[in-house]
Design an enzyme around this catalytic site. Structure first.
Site, PDB file in Angstrom:
ATOM      1  N   ASN A  73      21.067  78.451 184.079  1.00  0.00           N
ATOM      2  CA  ASN A  73      19.608  78.434 183.921  1.00  0.00           C
ATOM      3  C   ASN A  73      19.329  77.843 182.539  1.00  0.00           C
ATOM      4  O   ASN A  73      19.475  78.518 181.531  1.00  0.00           O
ATOM      5  CB  ASN A  73      19.063  79.864 184.035  1.00  0.00           C
ATOM      6  CG  ASN A  73      17.565  79.919 183.805  1.00  0.00           C
ATOM      7  OD1 ASN A  73      16.890  78.884 183.734  1.00  0.00           O
ATOM      8  ND2 ASN A  73      17.036  81.126 183.696  1.00  0.00           N
ATOM      9  N   LYS A  81      16.580  77.030 181.332  1.00  0.00           N
ATOM     10  CA  LYS A  81      15.272  77.464 180.798  1.00  0.00           C
ATOM     11  C   LYS A  81      14.556  76.256 180.201  1.00  0.00           C
ATOM     12  O   LYS A  81      14.687  75.140 180.711  1.00  0.00           O
ATOM     13  CB  LYS A  81      15.461  78.618 179.807  1.00  0.00           C
ATOM     14  CG  LYS A  81      16.285  79.760 180.419  1.00  0.00           C
ATOM     15  CD  LYS A  81      16.253  81.025 179.621  1.00  0.00           C
ATOM     16  CE  LYS A  81      17.091  82.097 180.313  1.00  0.00           C
ATOM     17  NZ  LYS A  81      17.073  83.372 179.648  1.00  0.00           N
ATOM     18  N   HIS A 141      12.210  85.132 187.838  1.00  0.00           N
ATOM     19  CA  HIS A 141      12.949  85.406 186.606  1.00  0.00           C
ATOM     20  C   HIS A 141      12.100  86.320 185.724  1.00  0.00           C
ATOM     21  O   HIS A 141      10.872  86.207 185.701  1.00  0.00           O
ATOM     22  CB  HIS A 141      13.287  84.100 185.870  1.00  0.00           C
ATOM     23  CG  HIS A 141      14.261  84.311 184.760  1.00  0.00           C
ATOM     24  ND1 HIS A 141      13.866  84.791 183.537  1.00  0.00           N
ATOM     25  CD2 HIS A 141      15.606  84.170 184.701  1.00  0.00           C
ATOM     26  CE1 HIS A 141      14.941  84.930 182.776  1.00  0.00           C
ATOM     27  NE2 HIS A 141      16.004  84.554 183.459  1.00  0.00           N
ATOM     28  N   GLU A 153      11.410  86.263 182.746  1.00  0.00           N
ATOM     29  CA  GLU A 153      10.509  85.551 181.814  1.00  0.00           C
ATOM     30  C   GLU A 153       9.225  85.123 182.537  1.00  0.00           C
ATOM     31  O   GLU A 153       8.149  85.091 181.944  1.00  0.00           O
ATOM     32  CB  GLU A 153      11.263  84.362 181.193  1.00  0.00           C
ATOM     33  CG  GLU A 153      12.299  84.873 180.185  1.00  0.00           C
ATOM     34  CD  GLU A 153      13.561  84.032 180.060  1.00  0.00           C
ATOM     35  OE1 GLU A 153      13.572  82.868 180.493  1.00  0.00           O
ATOM     36  OE2 GLU A 153      14.550  84.562 179.520  1.00  0.00           O
ATOM     37  N   GLU A 186      19.277  90.996 186.677  1.00  0.00           N
ATOM     38  CA  GLU A 186      19.284  90.683 185.244  1.00  0.00           C
ATOM     39  C   GLU A 186      18.561  91.792 184.484  1.00  0.00           C
ATOM     40  O   GLU A 186      17.335  91.853 184.490  1.00  0.00           O
ATOM     41  CB  GLU A 186      18.560  89.358 184.986  1.00  0.00           C
ATOM     42  CG  GLU A 186      19.171  88.185 185.716  1.00  0.00           C
ATOM     43  CD  GLU A 186      18.796  86.864 185.060  1.00  0.00           C
ATOM     44  OE1 GLU A 186      19.700  86.055 184.845  1.00  0.00           O
ATOM     45  OE2 GLU A 186      17.609  86.657 184.747  1.00  0.00           O
ATOM     46  N   GLY A 198      19.613  87.133 176.752  1.00  0.00           N
ATOM     47  CA  GLY A 198      19.515  86.368 175.512  1.00  0.00           C
ATOM     48  C   GLY A 198      19.639  87.225 174.260  1.00  0.00           C
ATOM     49  O   GLY A 198      19.398  86.762 173.152  1.00  0.00           O
ATOM     50  N   SER A 201      23.370  87.500 179.155  1.00  0.00           N
ATOM     51  CA  SER A 201      24.419  87.270 178.156  1.00  0.00           C
ATOM     52  C   SER A 201      25.814  87.168 178.765  1.00  0.00           C
ATOM     53  O   SER A 201      26.784  87.677 178.196  1.00  0.00           O
ATOM     54  CB  SER A 201      24.355  88.337 177.053  1.00  0.00           C
ATOM     55  OG  SER A 201      23.110  88.267 176.376  1.00  0.00           O
TER      56      SER A 201
END
Ligand code: G2H
Length: 253
Positions: A9, A11, A97, A99, A169, A175, A215
């Site tokens: 991904n 991003k 996701h 985010e 996730e 991250g 991560s």
């Protein structure tokens, strides 16, 4: 055996040139992806076509969108539709996701619509879910992810649910450099599979690939992927470094 998947991904990172170089570099080092494995690159929308051209007719390597809208076409300025991605040969999309959920307010109900439009158009959803640190600390993570499954996916037929890839996730591990331990990840992914089995039966649940994201790095991928209910990873930061992502592909079972 479920398909074991390494999904990158990117991003909102990389220029077109950087993305092309990265993809070419990874593919030159990972020349064939074996049967039962899949490698997926979720790239920024403007690079979908170029990325697809680089992949060419390689087997088991796919380009994915990072997001799609819940309608096929129309007056939705700035959005990306399933028809658009299909027109450049792309048949996968991340959906939900964290985010997107956090920064763009995407709800479980809205994500159900995106899943429906994807499946109705032969696009494979890579459906992401996971709990925040606050929920994890309150001990309610299973309940929380169960609701995400129920509200976005449980209206699907058994045939449809087998076409969905799920990515767990934990938001607190995204991250941040903090990875869920392989035991923590396995515990909740086993729960997700059991919850899928309670709705669709064990045989269907056993066919669904559930990835871990948060991560994932070369140093932890092998141990994570060796867990019985972890079928690969959705990888952000480490997918931007060719050697790291190649090592993660190599860590698939
Ligand atoms: C989770 C993951 C990829 P990272 O967002 O989706 O990112 O590997 O950087 O934690």
């Amino acid at each position: 055996m479920r398909t074991q998947i390494a999904a990158a991904n990117w991003k909102m990172n990389l220029t077109l040139q950087q993305g092309q170089d990265l993809l070419s570099n990874i593919l030159s080092k990972s020349t064939s992806v074996r049967e039962g494995h899949a490698v997926i690159f979720a790239v920024p929308a403007p690079y979908l076509q170029a990325a697809k051209e680089i992949v060419g007719d390689r087997q088991n390597v796919y380009i994915s969108a990072q997001n799609i809208y819940s309608k096929v076409s129309g007056a939705y300025t700035g959005e990306l539709s399933v028809e658009m991605i299909k027109s450049v040969g792309v048949y996968h999309s991340l959906i939900g996701h964290s985010e997107r959920r956090d920064y763009f307010g995407e709800s479980n109900q809205f994500l159900a619509e995106k899943v429906d439009i994807a499946l109705a158009n032969d696009v494979t959803p890579i459906f992401c879910l996971g709990e925040s640190l606050e929920i994890r600390e309150s001990g309610k993570q299973n309940e929380f992810v169960a609701t995400q499954l129920e509200e976005s996916l449980f209206h699907l037929s058994a045939d449809q649910i087998t076409k969905v890839i799920i990515a767990y996730e934990p938001i607190w591990a995204i991250g941040t450099g903090k990875t869920a331990s392989s035991e923590q990840a396995e515990e909740i992914q086993k729960f997700l599979r059991e919850h899928l089995a309670s709705k669709y039966g064990q045989a269907i649940s056993d066919q669904i690939s559930i990835l871990y994201g948060g991560s994932v790095k070369p140093g932890n991928a092998k141990e994570l992927f060796s867990q019985p209910d972890i079928d690969g990873g959705l990888v952000g930061g480490a997918s931007l470094v060719a050697d790291d992502f190649v090592a993660i592909i190599d860590a698939l079972n």
